[in-house]
Design a protein around this motif. Sequence first.
Motif, short mmCIF file in Angstrom:
data_model
loop_
_atom_site.label_atom_id
_atom_site.label_comp_id
_atom_site.label_asym_id
_atom_site.label_seq_id
_atom_site.Cartn_x
_atom_site.Cartn_y
_atom_site.Cartn_z
N SER A 152 1.08 -1.40 -0.50
CA SER A 152 0.24 0.12 -0.09
C SER A 152 1.57 1.42 -0.46
N GLU A 209 0.28 4.85 -2.81
CA GLU A 209 0.07 5.65 -1.65
C GLU A 209 1.29 6.93 -1.87
N ASP A 235 -7.95 -1.83 2.73
CA ASP A 235 -8.95 -0.22 2.30
C ASP A 235 -8.06 0.71 1.23
N VAL A 236 -7.01 0.34 1.69
CA VAL A 236 -6.09 1.91 1.14
C VAL A 236 -6.47 1.61 -0.90
N THR A 279 -7.49 -1.51 -2.04
CA THR A 279 -9.75 -1.42 -2.64
C THR A 279 -10.23 0.09 -2.97
N LYS A 280 -9.25 0.78 -2.65
CA LYS A 280 -10.48 2.33 -3.09
C LYS A 280 -9.30 2.30 -4.30
N GLU A 319 -8.49 0.82 -6.81
CA GLU A 319 -9.05 0.01 -7.60
C GLU A 319 -10.70 0.14 -7.95
N ARG A 320 -11.27 0.77 -6.89
CA ARG A 320 -12.12 1.44 -7.02
C ARG A 320 -12.16 2.90 -7.88
N SER A 321 -11.22 3.47 -7.83
CA SER A 321 -11.39 4.99 -8.78
C SER A 321 -10.13 5.25 -9.60
#
Length: 94
Positions: free
Chosen positions: A25, A29, A49-50, A52-53, A55-57
Amino acid sequence: MDDEVNAILETDNGFEKAALHVKLSDFFEEEAALSHIDRLICWKLGDLDVLTKIERSSYLGEPIQFDFQNKEIQHGKDTKRTIPILELADSVSS
């Protein structure tokens, strides 16, 4: 942003450029480019969580998909690249 290769790995298929981070991560970042990386090496994946975020955006304007089961990343629009992940914590036994 400077392109940075932290290690050159000798494999059965020749040499590979790798990025080294304690946590995967952390690499994302820092918004480091993937274009010059053949493999990502980390001690552990880090904050899922970072990841996954991201990946979504998208990542740096390109779609990205994390496949933690197969330890790889797919990145890109027209020409998708697959970048293997070597997670060292899984490879070391006490």
